[in-house]
Design a protein around this motif. Structure first.
Motif, PDB file in Angstrom:
ATOM      1  N   GLU A 209       0.846  -1.122  -0.065  1.00 54.71           N
ATOM      2  CA  GLU A 209       0.063   0.062   0.011  1.00 54.71           C
ATOM      3  C   GLU A 209       0.813   1.209   0.090  1.00 54.71           C
ATOM      4  N   ILE A 210       0.564   1.826  -1.123  1.00 50.59           N
ATOM      5  CA  ILE A 210       1.528   3.283  -0.950  1.00 50.59           C
ATOM      6  C   ILE A 210       0.631   4.486  -1.110  1.00 50.59           C
ATOM      7  N   SER A 211       0.809   5.473  -0.241  1.00 47.26           N
ATOM      8  CA  SER A 211      -0.119   6.462  -0.245  1.00 47.26           C
ATOM      9  C   SER A 211       1.067   7.786  -0.336  1.00 47.26           C
ATOM     10  N   PHE A 212       0.512   8.711  -0.830  1.00 51.44           N
ATOM     11  CA  PHE A 212       1.220  10.228  -1.101  1.00 51.44           C
ATOM     12  C   PHE A 212       0.483  11.311  -0.615  1.00 51.44           C
ATOM     13  N   HIS A 213       1.234  12.172   0.129  1.00 46.25           N
ATOM     14  CA  HIS A 213       0.571  13.494   0.515  1.00 46.25           C
ATOM     15  C   HIS A 213       1.399  14.555   0.130  1.00 46.25           C
ATOM     16  N   PHE A 214       0.624  15.544  -0.413  1.00 45.39           N
ATOM     17  CA  PHE A 214       1.343  16.967  -0.876  1.00 45.39           C
ATOM     18  C   PHE A 214       2.004  17.607   0.389  1.00 45.39           C
ATOM     19  N   PRO A 215       2.848  18.225   0.106  1.00 52.67           N
ATOM     20  CA  PRO A 215       3.616  18.998   1.042  1.00 52.67           C
ATOM     21  C   PRO A 215       2.519  20.114   1.614  1.00 52.67           C
ATOM     22  N   GLN A 216       2.568  20.316   2.947  1.00 55.31           N
ATOM     23  CA  GLN A 216       1.526  21.047   3.580  1.00 55.31           C
ATOM     24  C   GLN A 216       1.967  22.510   3.011  1.00 55.31           C
ATOM     25  N   PRO A 217       0.702  23.069   2.460  1.00 53.51           N
ATOM     26  CA  PRO A 217       0.966  24.465   1.893  1.00 53.51           C
ATOM     27  C   PRO A 217       0.552  25.426   2.772  1.00 53.51           C
ATOM     28  N   LYS A 218       0.980  26.648   2.731  1.00 51.79           N
ATOM     29  CA  LYS A 218       0.373  27.928   3.615  1.00 51.79           C
ATOM     30  C   LYS A 218      -0.871  28.089   3.076  1.00 51.79           C
ATOM     31  N   PRO A 219      -1.909  28.581   3.828  1.00 46.21           N
ATOM     32  CA  PRO A 219      -3.084  28.723   3.374  1.00 46.21           C
ATOM     33  C   PRO A 219      -3.228  29.961   2.869  1.00 46.21           C
ATOM     34  N   SER A 220      -4.423  30.204   1.562  1.00 42.37           N
ATOM     35  CA  SER A 220      -4.348  31.514   0.912  1.00 42.37           C
ATOM     36  C   SER A 220      -5.440  32.218   1.479  1.00 42.37           C
ATOM     37  N   GLY A 221      -5.720  33.353   0.760  1.00 39.48           N
ATOM     38  CA  GLY A 221      -6.782  34.060   1.136  1.00 39.48           C
ATOM     39  C   GLY A 221      -8.072  33.389   0.878  1.00 39.48           C
ATOM     40  N   VAL A 222      -9.146  34.039   0.863  1.00 40.89           N
ATOM     41  CA  VAL A 222     -10.624  33.356   0.462  1.00 40.89           C
ATOM     42  C   VAL A 222     -10.701  33.270  -1.032  1.00 40.89           C
ATOM     43  N   VAL A 223     -10.376  34.414  -1.804  1.00 43.53           N
ATOM     44  CA  VAL A 223     -10.260  34.711  -2.951  1.00 43.53           C
ATOM     45  C   VAL A 223      -8.848  34.245  -3.686  1.00 43.53           C
ATOM     46  N   VAL A 224      -8.807  33.128  -4.504  1.00 43.48           N
ATOM     47  CA  VAL A 224      -7.448  32.707  -5.073  1.00 43.48           C
ATOM     48  C   VAL A 224      -7.167  33.486  -6.366  1.00 43.48           C
ATOM     49  N   LEU A 225      -8.275  33.619  -7.117  1.00 44.03           N
ATOM     50  CA  LEU A 225      -8.013  34.369  -8.433  1.00 44.03           C
ATOM     51  C   LEU A 225      -9.261  34.934  -8.830  1.00 44.03           C
ATOM     52  N   GLU A 226      -9.055  36.060  -9.498  1.00 52.21           N
ATOM     53  CA  GLU A 226     -10.107  36.912 -10.295  1.00 52.21           C
ATOM     54  C   GLU A 226      -9.485  37.225 -11.572  1.00 52.21           C
ATOM     55  N   ILE A 227     -10.352  36.763 -12.521  1.00 53.13           N
ATOM     56  CA  ILE A 227     -10.149  37.015 -13.868  1.00 53.13           C
ATOM     57  C   ILE A 227     -11.287  37.978 -14.479  1.00 53.13           C
ATOM     58  N   ARG A 228     -10.657  39.014 -14.924  1.00 50.38           N
ATOM     59  CA  ARG A 228     -11.838  40.133 -15.590  1.00 50.38           C
ATOM     60  C   ARG A 228     -11.772  40.356 -16.998  1.00 50.38           C
ATOM     61  N   ASP A 229     -12.562  40.180 -17.751  1.00 49.89           N
ATOM     62  CA  ASP A 229     -12.664  40.650 -19.086  1.00 49.89           C
ATOM     63  C   ASP A 229     -11.381  40.137 -19.783  1.00 49.89           C
ATOM     64  N   LEU A 230     -11.111  38.933 -19.616  1.00 50.89           N
ATOM     65  CA  LEU A 230      -9.971  38.430 -20.351  1.00 50.89           C
ATOM     66  C   LEU A 230      -9.956  38.009 -21.782  1.00 50.89           C
ATOM     67  N   THR A 231      -9.321  38.220 -22.694  1.00 55.27           N
ATOM     68  CA  THR A 231      -9.196  37.883 -24.174  1.00 55.27           C
ATOM     69  C   THR A 231      -7.940  37.340 -24.510  1.00 55.27           C
ATOM     70  N   LYS A 232      -7.930  36.256 -25.165  1.00 54.83           N
ATOM     71  CA  LYS A 232      -6.676  35.881 -25.645  1.00 54.83           C
ATOM     72  C   LYS A 232      -6.856  35.489 -27.149  1.00 54.83           C
ATOM     73  N   GLN A 233      -6.008  36.171 -28.156  1.00 56.57           N
ATOM     74  CA  GLN A 233      -5.936  36.134 -29.504  1.00 56.57           C
ATOM     75  C   GLN A 233      -4.505  35.532 -29.928  1.00 56.57           C
TER      76      GLN A 233
END
Length: 662
Positions: free
Chosen positions: A306-330
């Motif tokens: 039986e093998i298990s893997f755990h991610f390294p414990q990260p520091k907690p982020s704020g409530v909002v992780v990412l906001e994308i506004r009016d993004l366009t890609k061409q």
């Protein structure tokens, strides 16, 4: 049997494939699954034994990769799957040409009749081969696999590796072999294409054998499982989920049988040791020694650790992780030879003015058809690519880690596997690092290999392992499961379930995604649509949307039939389609009619020649000539009467075809 370097991959393996079997071929990486497919296809020859099949049985094989089509348009390449129909059509074209250029002065009437007869036979053959459905079948399969109508005229050289595999799959399905051998067919398919091919294969008339690490696909498609283990092939009368349960039950029975056997052998050995030197028991001792020698030991496959893997414990982020506004890609359109006057028309818009908020604890699956912009969006979020316009705003204390297949290019090629992973590990012991590498199929001396000698799949797994060891609270992963086996997927899946951060995963593996995501974002038509729940919830919602659209469209279609309003462009297209349909169905009869009219013309000319001779004053002065010409004239008249009747019948047949189609 097949052996490599003196070791058997499998030995004395036997199996039988029925006419309508749906088989899943499973086993650890390197067990021999792909080799067995190649043996069945005839690409690899076994050391001993043979593959037997009826002469009418055809076998088609889709390898994992390495297939390239070039030199034809997509449509022509797909159509080439119908070799038998195309060969008959070419023969028919040659016959039609010979009939059109037939010279009655150099060839006999029998030659002409023979051509007409051959023409009819070839037309009947095309009908029996259902040749007139060829175009619709090609279009159905290509569009089902994600190609658009605009792609049909593109040269196959333009398509990337994933789309090349789809072209190969399309040709394979259209060729309709008795046995389909599919090696990881889902690797290059998105969810829409995956659902389409499942529906297609469910109604496939032949047999199908599938090697896949997509558990949901195997469960939906197979009714029988062949499993490699200890160089043997065991048969299970159910899909992958059935196999998992049944295999465990068989293993328990085998362990008990092995224990009983060991107990019996122990008792026999004790009897031998006790009475070995007693003359009165000599015969019995010898008998038991022979019994021990004849025993066929029950082998039990070793328990997987039986093998298990755990991610390294990260520091907690704020409530909002990412906001994308009016993004366009061409992207600039580079394949056009001439630059258009309007700059906008020289740009390909992939994402148009999108808005999105990712919050702490969101476990997101990013889905959509290939080319919709999933990977583009993941690259923009990971800051490896810049948007054309719009804003990305990361929240407080957000640390991002990114994985994509292209990450293999950033690996240090001169380092050893273990050395590379240890260089990014923070706090893990060498044992823990080697355990993690074992999760991703690097075992034993594999960890001491140089990165530069690894295969593409091995490099991809190594890049994933490296990424997972770097502490981050926001993970962005593009197709992380592509080169993982069932066990490795399960380990990664459990690690993600226990991960306390936020992540976005681009994947089409439904079984992998279901327990690890709580939100699905669909990329379609340059925009995003958010669905709450896991992949199963998303698919159920999409099915309801489709049914709802159908319930609205059906009354609209009926109303349109009663009161149609058609644009000029559509009207011309419909007229062209109708002309094409008429041409296709009337051409064989019109070809016969053309030959008949040529014949009538020749007979009428001969009749006119006779009438000119008979009208001359001196004609009747020669009784023998009168007799000969009069007889010829009557014969021509009778022949013309028959020809006119045939012409009338063929003309009537054309009218009936036209009426039936209209």
């Amino acid at each position: 049997s097949i052996q490599f370097g003196g070791e058997y991959l499998f030995k004395n393996l036997s199996l039988q494939i029925g006419a309508h079997d749906r088989i899943g071929l499973v086993g650890a990486n390197g067990a021999g699954k792909t080799t067995l497919l190649k043996v069945l296809m005839g690409i690899t020859q076994p050391d001993t034994g043979a593959v037997q099949k009826a002469h009418y049985v055809t076998v088609g094989y889709l390898p994992q990769d390495g297939v390239t089509a070039e030199g034809k348009t997509l449509y022509e390449e797909a159509k080439s799957a119908f070799e038998n129909i195309l060969a008959v059509e070419n023969q028919l074209d040659e016959i039609n040409l010979q009939i059109q250029n037939f010279d009655s002065t150099k060839n006999s009437e029998d030659d002409h009749n023979e051509l007409i007869e051959l023409q009819g036979e070839l037309q009947h053959k095309l009908e029996s081969l259902d040749a007139y459905r060829m175009q619709s079948e090609v279009e159905k399969v290509l569009m089902g696999l994600g190609f658009g109508v605009k792609d049909f005229d593109r040269v196959t050289d333009e398509f990337s590796g994933g789309w090349q595999m789809r072209i190969a799959l399309a040709k394979l399905l259209l060729s309709n072999p008795s046995l389909l051998l599919l090696d990881e067919p889902t690797n290059h398919l998105d969810l829409d294409s995956l659902r389409w091919i499942e529906d297609y294969l469910k109604s496939y008339v032949g047999s199908v054998m599938i090697v896949s690490h997509d558990r949901t696909f195997l469960d939906n498609m197979t009714k029988k499982t062949l499993a490699f283990g200890n160089g043997k092939l065991e048969s299970y009368s159910g899909n992958y989920s059935f196999y998992e349960i049944e295999q465990q039950q068989r293993k328990e029975l085998l362990v008990n049988a092995a224990k009983n056997q060991q107990q019996q052998m122990k008792q026999t050995q004790q009897f031998i040791d006790r009475f070995r030197y007693k003359a009165t028991k000599a015969r019995q001792v010898q008998s038991r020694i022979k019994q021990l020698e004849k025993i066929d030991l029950i082998e039990v496959e070793g328990e997987e650790k039986e093998i298990s893997f755990h991610f390294p414990q990260p520091k907690p982020s704020g409530v909002v992780v990412l906001e994308i506004r009016d993004l366009t890609k061409q992207y600039p359109i580079t394949h056009s030879d001439t630059k258009l006057d309007n700059e906008e028309e020289n740009l390909l818009t992939v994402l148009d003015n999108i808005n999105l908020t990712i919050e702490r604890g969101d476990k997101v699956a990013l889905v959509g058809v290939n080319g919709a912009g999933k990977s583009t969006l993941s690259r923009i979020i990971s800051s490896t690519e810049q948007q054309t316009s719009g804003e990305l705003k990361f929240g407080y204390n957000v640390t991002t880690s990114y994985f994509a297949q292209t990450q293999v290019d950033e690996l240090e090629m001169n380092m050893e596997v273990l050395q590379l992973v240890e260089s990014v590990a923070s706090g893990e012991t060498r044992t823990q690092v080697r355990t993690l590498l074992g999760c991703f199929l690097f075992q034993g001396d594999d960890v001491f290999k140089k990165v530069q000698v690894l295969s593409g799949g091995e490099k991809s797994r190594l890049a994933l392992a490296k990424m997972l060891l770097q502490p981050a609270n926001f993970l962005v992963m593009d197709e992380p499961t592509n080169h993982l086996d069932m066990r490795s997927k399960k380990i990664l899946q459990e690690a993600l379930i226990n991960f306390e951060g936020t992540y976005i995963i681009v994947s089409h593996d439904r079984h992998f995604l279901d327990p690890v995501v709580n939100k699905v974002i669909e990329v379609r038509n340059k925009s995003l649509k958010v669905y709450l729940g896991n992949i199963s919830d998303y698919i159920e919602t999409k099915n309801k949307e489709t049914e709802s659209q159908r319930s609205v469209l059906v009354p609209q279609e009926k109303a349109a039939q009663n009161n149609p309003v058609i644009s000029e462009k559509d009207r011309k297209r419909m007229e062209a389609e109708e002309r094409q349909r008429l041409y296709k169905h009337t051409k064989p009869v019109k070809d016969k009619l053309a030959v008949l009219e040529k014949k009538i013309h020749e007979k009428e000319k001969k009749k006119l020649d006779c009438e000119i001779i008979m009208a001359a004053p001196e004609f009747y002065s020669n009784p023998q000539k009168v007799k000969t010409i009069s007889a010829e004239y009557r014969t021509i008249e009778n022949e013309l009467t028959n020809l006119y009747a045939q012409w009338a019948r063929l003309s009537e047949e054309i009218e009936k075809i036209i009426q039936k189609i209209k």
